[in-house]
Design an enzyme around this catalytic site. Structure first.
Site, PDB file in Angstrom:
ATOM      1  N   ASP A  91       0.831  -1.206   0.000  1.00 44.20           N
ATOM      2  CA  ASP A  91       0.000   0.000   0.000  1.00 44.20           C
ATOM      3  C   ASP A  91       0.863   1.252   0.000  1.00 44.20           C
ATOM      4  O   ASP A  91       1.802   1.366   0.805  1.00 44.20           O
ATOM      5  CB  ASP A  91      -0.861   0.050   1.284  1.00 44.20           C
ATOM      6  CG  ASP A  91      -2.227  -0.558   1.084  1.00 44.20           C
ATOM      7  OD1 ASP A  91      -2.729  -0.567  -0.058  1.00 44.20           O
ATOM      8  OD2 ASP A  91      -2.813  -1.027   2.077  1.00 44.20           O
ATOM      9  N   GLU A 190     -13.846  -2.821  -1.584  1.00 43.10           N
ATOM     10  CA  GLU A 190     -14.056  -3.022  -0.151  1.00 43.10           C
ATOM     11  C   GLU A 190     -15.453  -2.596   0.274  1.00 43.10           C
ATOM     12  O   GLU A 190     -15.901  -1.477  -0.016  1.00 43.10           O
ATOM     13  CB  GLU A 190     -12.990  -2.232   0.646  1.00 43.10           C
ATOM     14  CG  GLU A 190     -13.135  -2.420   2.145  1.00 43.10           C
ATOM     15  CD  GLU A 190     -11.901  -1.984   2.945  1.00 43.10           C
ATOM     16  OE1 GLU A 190     -10.871  -1.639   2.345  1.00 43.10           O
ATOM     17  OE2 GLU A 190     -11.992  -2.009   4.187  1.00 43.10           O
TER      18      GLU A 190
HETATM   19  O1  KIV Z   1      -4.540  -2.262   4.299  1.00 39.94           O
HETATM   20  C1  KIV Z   1      -5.281  -3.251   4.116  1.00 39.94           C
HETATM   21  O2  KIV Z   1      -5.291  -4.212   4.886  1.00 39.94           O
HETATM   22  C2  KIV Z   1      -6.147  -3.250   2.937  1.00 39.94           C
HETATM   23  C3  KIV Z   1      -7.121  -4.378   2.808  1.00 39.94           C
HETATM   24  C4  KIV Z   1      -8.262  -4.138   3.716  1.00 39.94           C
HETATM   25  C5  KIV Z   1      -7.560  -4.576   1.420  1.00 39.94           C
HETATM   26  O3  KIV Z   1      -6.086  -2.370   2.140  1.00 39.94           O
END
Ligand code: KIV
Length: 272
Positions: A91, A190
């Site tokens: 991310d 989500e």
């Molecule tokens: O950061 C995370 O765990 C996520 C998932 C919920 C897809 O983005």
């Protein structure tokens, strides 16, 4: 005698695309550290997400907003060291890509260079189009994330189901097509209605991975701490717990404390 090494076929964006085309569901879980990533990879998970949910489950913050790019890189490095087969997605944290495509490109390049991960994930649709296009132009695979996007929690004001209203559902449909057109290799949806999750998965050629988006998506993702029952107080309808590790670990630690206090550990066999 030499022992033949087991041949491991790595998961790539092409493998994931083939899985969608063959109708094989994609399994994805979060991971943030070496030891757990090793177990998940050994178990055969397809995608490991170094999620910014590390901000919640690893660092104890209430939201995903505080985690930094440097902290995400640290978690990603630990996961990448453990993995032999899974595709590792990281991310981009809050503040590292929104509103500035040059910053977004630099953030994505730092993650790829310093961690050895395989792709990045960004939250949002048309608002971040320029950032998505610039990252993709550098050859970095991008996973989109639509629906409930936790980095925007203060805009939403609640973690309830998104896109129930037609206007928001239409924006999500358009954003999914836009992300596909930009060249994203997959999209996470989500917490949206199952009918919409199924419809969006059918409307794009790329894999769509759901979390609380029903059974009609091309795969599922959950937070590893929730699946294993390490977290206790988070029980949304979409979560299936496979273990209750919180209680199991607590009982083991209680036993250890008792053994230390009573002097029964270490025994004669456990000393030199
Ligand atoms: O950061 C995370 O765990 C996520 C998932 C919920 C897809 O983005």
């Amino acid at each position: 005698m030499s022992v033949a090494k087991k041949e491991i076929k790595r998961i790539t964006t092409h493998v994931l695309q083939n899985m969608k085309e063959q109708g094989e569901k994609i399994s994805m879980l979060t991971a943030y550290d070496y030891s757990m990533a090793r177990i998940l990879d050994d178990a055969g998970i397809d995608i490991l997400l170094v999620g910014d949910s590390a901000s919640n489950v690893m660092a104890g913050h209430e939201t995903t907003l505080p985690i930094t790019l440097e902290q995400m890189i640290y978690h990603a490095q630990s996961v990448v060291r453990a993995v032999e087969r899974a595709f590792v997605v990281v991310d981009l944290p809050f503040g590292s890509y929104q509103g500035n495509s040059t910053k977004a490109l630099n953030s994505a390049i730092s993650i790829m260079k310093e961690s050895g991960a395989h792709a990045v994930k960004l939250e949002g649709g048309s608002e971040i189009e320029e950032s998505v296009r610039r990252i993709l132009s550098a050859g970095v695979p991008v996973m989109g994330h639509l629906g409930l996007t936790p980095q925007s929690i203060y805009k939403f004001g609640t973690y309830s189901v998104r896109a129930r209203e037609e206007a928001e559902a239409n924006k999500l449909r358009e954003d999914a097509l836009l992300l596909e057109e930009c060249g994203c290799f997959a999209i996470v949806l989500e917490k949206i209605p199952a009918t919409l999750g199924k419809e969006v998965a059918a409307s794009v050629r790329i894999p769509v991975i759901g979390i609380g988006a029903g059974n009609g998506t091309d795969g599922q993702v959950l937070v590893m701490h929730d699946v294993l029952g390490i977290t206790k107080d988070f029980s949304p309808r979409f979560l299936r717990r496979y273990l209750n590790l919180y209680d199991t670990i607590k009982e083991a630690i209680n036993n250890y404390i008792t053994d230390v206090k009573s002097g029964s550990f270490p025994s004669d066999e456990e000393q030199y």
